[in-house]
Design an enzyme around this catalytic site. Structure first.
Site, PDB file in Angstrom:
ATOM      1  N   GLY A 173       0.810  -1.199   0.000  1.00 27.50           N
ATOM      2  CA  GLY A 173       0.000   0.000   0.000  1.00 27.50           C
ATOM      3  C   GLY A 173       0.848   1.256   0.000  1.00 27.50           C
ATOM      4  O   GLY A 173       1.944   1.291   0.558  1.00 27.50           O
ATOM      5  N   SER A 174       0.347   2.301  -0.633  1.00 30.22           N
ATOM      6  CA  SER A 174       1.018   3.599  -0.578  1.00 30.22           C
ATOM      7  C   SER A 174       0.854   4.180   0.822  1.00 30.22           C
ATOM      8  O   SER A 174       0.036   3.728   1.613  1.00 30.22           O
ATOM      9  CB  SER A 174       0.437   4.541  -1.628  1.00 30.22           C
ATOM     10  OG  SER A 174       0.691   4.055  -2.930  1.00 30.22           O
ATOM     11  N   GLY A 175       1.667   5.190   1.114  1.00 32.99           N
ATOM     12  CA  GLY A 175       1.626   5.807   2.424  1.00 32.99           C
ATOM     13  C   GLY A 175       2.817   5.473   3.288  1.00 32.99           C
ATOM     14  O   GLY A 175       2.930   5.974   4.411  1.00 32.99           O
ATOM     15  N   HIS A 176       3.720   4.610   2.771  1.00 35.79           N
ATOM     16  CA  HIS A 176       4.908   4.217   3.530  1.00 35.79           C
ATOM     17  C   HIS A 176       6.194   4.760   2.904  1.00 35.79           C
ATOM     18  O   HIS A 176       7.279   4.279   3.206  1.00 35.79           O
ATOM     19  CB  HIS A 176       5.007   2.690   3.603  1.00 35.79           C
ATOM     20  CG  HIS A 176       3.773   2.035   4.143  1.00 35.79           C
ATOM     21  ND1 HIS A 176       3.250   2.330   5.380  1.00 35.79           N
ATOM     22  CD2 HIS A 176       2.941   1.114   3.607  1.00 35.79           C
ATOM     23  CE1 HIS A 176       2.169   1.604   5.589  1.00 35.79           C
ATOM     24  NE2 HIS A 176       1.949   0.870   4.530  1.00 35.79           N
ATOM     25  N   LYS A 202       5.876  -8.153   2.264  1.00 32.94           N
ATOM     26  CA  LYS A 202       5.649  -7.898   3.682  1.00 32.94           C
ATOM     27  C   LYS A 202       4.469  -8.748   4.159  1.00 32.94           C
ATOM     28  O   LYS A 202       3.499  -8.941   3.421  1.00 32.94           O
ATOM     29  CB  LYS A 202       5.358  -6.416   3.944  1.00 32.94           C
ATOM     30  CG  LYS A 202       6.475  -5.488   3.516  1.00 32.94           C
ATOM     31  CD  LYS A 202       6.281  -4.064   4.009  1.00 32.94           C
ATOM     32  CE  LYS A 202       4.956  -3.455   3.658  1.00 32.94           C
ATOM     33  NZ  LYS A 202       4.700  -3.415   2.202  1.00 32.94           N
ATOM     34  N   ASP A 256      -1.273  -8.474   0.807  1.00 28.92           N
ATOM     35  CA  ASP A 256      -0.016  -8.595   0.062  1.00 28.92           C
ATOM     36  C   ASP A 256       0.315 -10.053  -0.208  1.00 28.92           C
ATOM     37  O   ASP A 256       0.706 -10.424  -1.327  1.00 28.92           O
ATOM     38  CB  ASP A 256       1.128  -7.946   0.841  1.00 28.92           C
ATOM     39  CG  ASP A 256       1.032  -6.433   0.900  1.00 28.92           C
ATOM     40  OD1 ASP A 256       0.015  -5.878   0.454  1.00 28.92           O
ATOM     41  OD2 ASP A 256       1.976  -5.801   1.404  1.00 28.92           O
ATOM     42  N   HIS A 302       0.326   0.551   9.806  1.00 31.08           N
ATOM     43  CA  HIS A 302      -0.997   1.009   9.364  1.00 31.08           C
ATOM     44  C   HIS A 302      -1.807   1.543  10.542  1.00 31.08           C
ATOM     45  O   HIS A 302      -2.999   1.794  10.417  1.00 31.08           O
ATOM     46  CB  HIS A 302      -1.774  -0.130   8.710  1.00 31.08           C
ATOM     47  CG  HIS A 302      -1.045  -0.799   7.596  1.00 31.08           C
ATOM     48  ND1 HIS A 302      -0.317  -1.952   7.767  1.00 31.08           N
ATOM     49  CD2 HIS A 302      -0.917  -0.451   6.295  1.00 31.08           C
ATOM     50  CE1 HIS A 302       0.230  -2.295   6.609  1.00 31.08           C
ATOM     51  NE2 HIS A 302      -0.107  -1.409   5.706  1.00 31.08           N
TER      52      HIS A 302
END
Length: 330
Positions: free
Chosen positions: A53-56, A104, A109, A218
């Site tokens: 996911g984006s945001g990391h 991960k 995922d 998250h």
């Protein structure tokens, strides 16, 4: 909550367009959500593909380039990429030497990379997979069965990427990635909650004057909540949690990682405390990396990752790397 965005629905696509404009050495497919090093496929070289996911950020797209990943697949914010992205990435970087998927340990995922591996193999691409599960805070979480994959992802991508850059075969690159994961442990701490663009408000309640020990990237719950602690106290707790599980018998790599909203002034001060604890515990630190590398949007907090290394792993860590988020030796 104020954010530097247009609308939540286009935040990932907008970021990818901006990344493409800033880094012409990368091939950024905005529509299909794949980031590839510009010279891929490299003849005779194992391809490394990761994503999540984006945001990391800078994980994972910021780690695409010589000495690290061959391609990355960004999903929506805190949402797994889909198998089609992973298959496209594998096809873009496969030179015939095979592709390693670095995954991960989050349920979405894992399922999507497993499906992508089957689809890619049907297209004649040899696939190997490594699961990163380094977080010692909890055994299971809202997003996982088993330990979460967090800061060690950087070490896996860096060291396996260096081996691939040197021309190591797929089985050797996979073995190095597995060794790095098994030799790494992480513990994270949140000082504030995370706010996603879609929600616009904090995703969980963390009252003033409290922190969460063992938080996930998250915003998943950790071990416990406590009244706010000093940097010294947090370092004692976090490092001891890692050492209790890792029990290193040799030198370590240390990653003092910011969760996105913690300034370097605080991170370097926290690193001083981490180094103090390690010295008191008679742990030799071979290399230290401090900064925002595996983040959680605007969360204030930090994580500590330790990876026990031998001479070969240390050599691979020191090998040249040239990515948006990590570069040295070139």
């Amino acid at each position: 909550m104020k954010m530097l965005i247009n609308v939540p629905e286009t935040v990932v696509a907008d970021a990818l367009r901006g990344m493409a404009a800033a880094h012409p050495e990368l091939t950024v497919d905005v529509e299909n959500r794949v980031i590839v090093r510009g010279d891929a496929p490299v003849a005779g070289k194992v391809g490394l593909v990761s994503g999540g996911g984006s945001g990391h950020e800078p994980l994972h797209g910021g780690f695409v380039g010589p000495g690290m990943l061959s391609a990355a697949c960004p999903g929506e914010v805190f949402t797994s990429p889909v198998p089609d992205q992973m298959v496209r990435a594998a096809a873009a970087v496969d030179s015939g030497a095979g592709v390693l998927f670095i995954v991960k340990n989050y349920t979405g995922d894992v399922l999507n990379f497993d499906m992508a591996a089957e689809l890619a193999e049907e297209e004649g691409i040899q696939i190997a997979k490594i699961l990163v599960n380094d977080d010692v805070a909890v055994t299971d979480s809202l997003f996982t069965a088993g330990r979460r994959g967090t800061g060690a992802t950087l070490f896996v991508e860096k060291l396996a990427g260096a081996a691939a850059e040197e021309g190591a075969p797929l089985d050797r690159v996979e073995a190095i990635a597995r060794q790095v994961n098994e030799s790494s442990r992480t513990f994270g701490v949140a000082l504030s909650a995370v706010t996603t663009p879609a929600k616009g408000t904090p995703t969980f309640d963390l009252p003033d004057g409290e922190l969460e020990l063992g938080i996930g990237i998250h915003g998943e719950p950790g071990r416990e909540r406590r009244a706010m602690m000093t940097s010294r106290e947090i370092a004692d707790f976090a490092v001891d949690a890692v050492l209790e599980d890792l029990r290193p018998k040799g030198p370590v790599l240390a990653l003092v990682n910011g969760m996105g909203a913690t300034p370097l002034l605080e991170l370097y001060g926290f690193n001083a405390e981490v180094q103090r604890v390690l010295a008191e515990r008679n742990v030799t630190v071979a290399r230290t990396l401090v900064g925002n590398y595996v983040t959680s949007l605007d969360m204030a907090g930090c994580s500590v990752t330790l990876c026990q290394v031998d001479g070969e792993l240390l050599r691979l860590y020191d090998a040249p790397v040239e990515t948006v988020g990590l570069r040295w030796g070139r």
